[in-house]
Design an enzyme around this catalytic site. Structure first.
Site, PDB file in Angstrom:
ATOM      1  N   LEU B  58       1.172  -1.378  -0.041  1.00 51.52           N
ATOM      2  CA  LEU B  58      -0.142  -0.028  -0.015  1.00 51.52           C
ATOM      3  C   LEU B  58       0.874   1.016   0.225  1.00 51.52           C
ATOM      4  O   LEU B  58       1.281   1.675   0.953  1.00 51.52           O
ATOM      5  CB  LEU B  58      -1.123  -0.054   1.055  1.00 51.52           C
ATOM      6  CG  LEU B  58      -2.454   0.830   0.715  1.00 51.52           C
ATOM      7  CD1 LEU B  58      -3.080   0.361   2.402  1.00 51.52           C
ATOM      8  CD2 LEU B  58      -1.966   2.111   1.303  1.00 51.52           C
ATOM      9  N   GLU B  60       1.593   4.564  -3.183  1.00 48.84           N
ATOM     10  CA  GLU B  60       0.990   4.940  -4.410  1.00 48.84           C
ATOM     11  C   GLU B  60       2.302   5.493  -4.978  1.00 48.84           C
ATOM     12  O   GLU B  60       2.957   5.098  -5.929  1.00 48.84           O
ATOM     13  CB  GLU B  60       0.633   6.635  -3.901  1.00 48.84           C
ATOM     14  CG  GLU B  60      -1.151   5.703  -3.855  1.00 48.84           C
ATOM     15  CD  GLU B  60      -1.793   5.374  -2.496  1.00 48.84           C
ATOM     16  OE1 GLU B  60      -1.089   5.623  -1.469  1.00 48.84           O
ATOM     17  OE2 GLU B  60      -2.819   5.254  -2.327  1.00 48.84           O
ATOM     18  N   PHE B  88      -1.752  12.590  -4.307  1.00 50.23           N
ATOM     19  CA  PHE B  88      -0.523  12.709  -4.575  1.00 50.23           C
ATOM     20  C   PHE B  88       0.060  12.658  -3.788  1.00 50.23           C
ATOM     21  O   PHE B  88       0.994  12.829  -4.122  1.00 50.23           O
ATOM     22  CB  PHE B  88      -1.633  14.033  -3.082  1.00 50.23           C
ATOM     23  CG  PHE B  88      -2.763  15.520  -3.985  1.00 50.23           C
ATOM     24  CD1 PHE B  88      -1.892  16.078  -4.489  1.00 50.23           C
ATOM     25  CD2 PHE B  88      -3.837  14.850  -3.847  1.00 50.23           C
ATOM     26  CE1 PHE B  88      -3.129  16.927  -5.832  1.00 50.23           C
ATOM     27  CE2 PHE B  88      -4.886  15.185  -4.402  1.00 50.23           C
ATOM     28  CZ  PHE B  88      -4.254  16.833  -5.739  1.00 50.23           C
ATOM     29  N   HIS B 129     -12.429  10.925  -1.025  1.00 52.36           N
ATOM     30  CA  HIS B 129     -12.635  10.186  -2.404  1.00 52.36           C
ATOM     31  C   HIS B 129     -13.862  10.396  -3.288  1.00 52.36           C
ATOM     32  O   HIS B 129     -14.658   9.221  -4.092  1.00 52.36           O
ATOM     33  CB  HIS B 129     -13.829   8.865  -1.274  1.00 52.36           C
ATOM     34  CG  HIS B 129     -12.772   7.718  -0.812  1.00 52.36           C
ATOM     35  ND1 HIS B 129     -12.128   8.906   0.055  1.00 52.36           N
ATOM     36  CD2 HIS B 129     -12.893   6.448  -0.276  1.00 52.36           C
ATOM     37  CE1 HIS B 129     -11.708   7.844   0.683  1.00 52.36           C
ATOM     38  NE2 HIS B 129     -11.490   6.342   0.422  1.00 52.36           N
TER      39      HIS B 129
END
Lengths: 382, 326
Positions: B58, B60, B88, B129
């Site tokens: 996990l 990004e 981001f 979200h």
């Protein structure tokens, strides 16, 4: 229920083979062919001489800011010397010696630090990434390259460089974690040169070593005397062989020292003592490797003069490059130039054509060269 | 032809491109065994295995960062970022590296890769979200930014994005995932990136939209026709970068009036660039100021207040009427 200690079997070695007084541990001495030893020393000296020359070129306004390597030659050459040409090298921004070993022409490195795009283009068959400036962001790339090599079934190994400051960045930890989980053939070489600009290693981490950070990610870490080229070579060789054998990543912490400035825009007297620098000058990687080679009668007479001449030739080639053509800045923005960039290229071309200066008339004197020590290039070029 | 919603259509594009080209692989959070939180990568793991459909840790930055490394090696990774609100944490890998590698190495390396991410509101979801952040990517030279508006063009554009030699940011409107089904050809089809679509022809005014707002613009056009007798031309951008200025200018040269609709906040949003491009390209044809119908410039509104911010049909109709009456 009692608390029970987990048997994690975690340990980190420190490796030193040739110390600063010239003592050699013959049991650990790596077996390196005479020709390779000579080439390693040659590239370390070339790195040092080029570094010194580049500082002068920068002060004269002939190149821009760059990050000198002085003091870190063994950490770089001991590591890259264990790679084959088909392996990958991923630098940060303080790896001039490693880049020279990997075949980057001197004039191209100069072009890079003179702000020219051409300076960042590796040769078509060269498996090197270019200089990466945002700290630690190149490390996920190295892990991705290693994943791709494994995916394709190639036996290439990827070696990436970074500094002690990089170990505080999230990208370092994410790359380490992915490397461990994916079990990829990557060797992560940390040049712990004690200073991230003005911040000492003690303010960077509370860990006793940087090498131990590997243990948290499930693979080995080793600390080596980074000014001992034989130790760096031995540790790197072991890591590369592990990677080739499918045994996954390794972190190598080279304990070394940046003898010079962070970059040519930096003044280290503001944050560290002369005495500390003197202390590390005693541990200079070139001195001890030179003495080691002398005992083996492998020192080449006249080497420094020969390398200085090589640098002078490269400087001449660099300075005779035609001026950068502004319009080529559009060429590699995309695979195919989109309409708005075609329009902008045309606009820039027309503007330049309108404002191009007349060539100097015959016999007119050229502008004077910049003064020694003058730092700005803009006034000169204007 | 098969009738598919956007999720299934995107899944079909991934499946067929992976069958066609062994260099295409998928990585992201929960994209493997789980098939992605929106099920876009469903069954790919079973078909191609864990080496090609990677359930990554996990993180990004490392998802995109390792994909950059894979692309430099010659693979064609397709990353999934679970929600655009989390991107981001990998923005620096996209802007500092994926977008720049071709230029930095003067063509020696390039990043043929896709970063897919669901964006936008309308799904009653929490903070991070529901936002629309396409403007950040539209501003980055070296990237392409694609925003499909329905199942068929989503599938055809994802095929093009995977085959494109440059990094493509692929924005998928969550509100469209299950909104409707369309006939999609079983054979692979591709749509050119950088080309807008005239979704509906008209002569009185141009409504410019993309993603989930195309449906809003089309419904507004229907109201304008029925209640005002005005014929609105609706342009579906499909690609935000590079922007198809030619189609936009051509339409506004004809209608003289334009309203831009987007879910991103108004200031410095895509509407500003579109309005400036129309001023440059169709100034003499303009009969009225160009209007922007966009989200308000606050950090986040929460889904209980979302309807007051995200453009809807009445707001677009009102803006169009003011433009027509100017």
């Amino acid at each position: 229920m009692p608390r029970t200690p987990l048997d994690l079997r975690l340990s980190v070695d420190h490796l030193s083979i040739l110390d600063s007084d010239g003592n050699l541990d013959t049991a650990l001495e790596p077996d390196i062919a005479a020709g390779d030893l000579k080439r390693m020393y040659r590239t370390m000296v070339l790195g040092r001489r080029l570094d010194e020359r580049m500082v002068r070129l920068q002060r004269q306004g002939r190149i821009g800011t760059f990050a000198p390597i002085k003091g870190q030659e063994a950490s770089q050459i001991g590591a890259v010397a264990t790679l084959r040409r088909e392996d990958w090298m991923v630098p940060s921004f303080r790896e001039t010696a490693a880049m020279l070993w990997r075949g980057w022409p001197i004039e191209q490195l100069l072009a890079f630090f003179a702000g020219r795009l051409e300076g960042g283009r590796p040769a078509p068959d060269q498996r090197d990434l270019p200089i990466t400036i945002p700290v630690a962001t190149q490390l996920p790339h190295a892990v991705g390259l290693a994943y791709a090599a494994q995916y394709r079934g190639d036996d290439a190994v990827v070696m990436a460089f970074f500094g002690d400051g990089a170990t505080s960045e999230g990208d370092f930890h994410e790359a380490m974690n992915f490397a461990g989980v994916w079990h990829v053939p990557v060797v992560l070489v940390c040049q712990n040169n004690q200073w991230a600009i003005s911040v000492p290693i003690k303010k960077q981490t509370h860990s006793r070593t940087l090498a131990q950070k590997a243990l948290a990610y499930g693979f080995p870490g080793i600390q080596v005397d980074g000014n001992d080229v034989l130790a760096v070579y031995a540790a790197s060789r072991e890591a590369v062989l592990r990677a080739q054998a499918g045994e996954g990543p390794t972190l190598i912490e080279c304990v070394t020292y940046r003898l010079g400035v962070h970059t040519t825009a930096d003044d280290p007297t503001k944050y560290r003592s002369e005495a500390e620098v003197r202390e590390w000058e005693r541990k200079d990687p070139l001195t001890r490797f030179g003495a080691y080679l002398e005992k083996k009668t492998l020192l080449e007479p006249g080497l420094e003069e020969e390398l200085d001449a090589e640098i002078a030739r490269a400087v001449a080639v660099f300075e005779s490059l035609p001026p950068a053509d502004p319009l080529t800045m559009f060429e590699h923005a995309y695979g195919e130039l989109p309409a708005h960039l075609r329009a902008q290229r045309q606009e820039v071309g027309e503007r330049l054509a309108r404002t191009a200066p007349d060539p100097p008339a015959a016999g007119e004197p050229l502008p004077p060269p910049p003064m020694r020590g003058q730092r700005k290039t803009s006034r000169w070029s204007n | 032809m098969v009738k598919l919603n956007m999720v299934k259509a995107l899944n079909l594009a991934l499946l067929q491109e992976m069958e066609r080209d062994p260099d295409v692989l998928v990585l992201g959070e929960d994209v493997g065994v789980d098939g992605g939180v929106f099920r876009v990568t469903e069954d790919l793991h079973r078909t191609f295995g864990g080496k090609r459909v990677i359930d990554s840790p996990l993180a990004e930055a490392a998802i995109v960062g390792t994909a950059v490394g894979m692309a430099l090696y010659g693979l064609k990774p397709v990353c999934e970022i679970q929600f655009s609100g989390f991107a981001f944490q990998c923005f620096h890998q996209i802007e500092n590296h994926a977008a720049r590698y071709r230029q930095r190495t003067q063509g020696r390396f390039h990043c043929q890769m896709v970063v897919r991410m669901p964006y936008g509101g309308g799904v009653r979801a929490l903070e991070h979200h529901s936002e629309s952040e396409e403007q950040f990517y539209a501003q980055v030279p070296g990237l392409k930014l694609v925003v499909p508006s329905g199942p068929r063009n989503a599938r055809a554009l994802l095929v093009s994005a995977i085959r494109d030699p440059d990094p493509v940011i692929f924005f998928e409107a969550k509100a469209l995932y299950h909104a409707h089904k369309e006939e999609v050809p079983e054979e692979t089809e591709a749509l050119p990136i950088g080309q807008a679509r005239v979704a509906q022809e008209g002569r009185d005014l141009t409504l410019i939209a993309y993603g989930a707002m195309v449906r809003v613009a089309l419904e507004a056009a229907e109201v304008l026709r029925a209640e005002d007798g005005a014929e609105a031309e609706v342009i579906d951008l499909l690609t935000l970068s590079p922007l198809d200025r030619e189609t936009l200018v051509g339409s506004v040269a004809k209608t003289g009036r334009a309203v831009v609709v987007h879910e991103a906040p108004r200031s410095f949003g895509p509407g500003a660039e579109i309005a400036a491009s129309l001023m440059e390209g169709a100034f003499l044809a303009l009969e009225a100021p160009i209007r922007r119908v966009a989200a308000v410039d606050v950090p986040w509104v929460g889904f209980a207040r979302e309807k007051a911010s995200v453009p809807d049909v009445p707001r677009v109709v009102a803006a169009a009427r003011e433009t027509l009456a100017f």
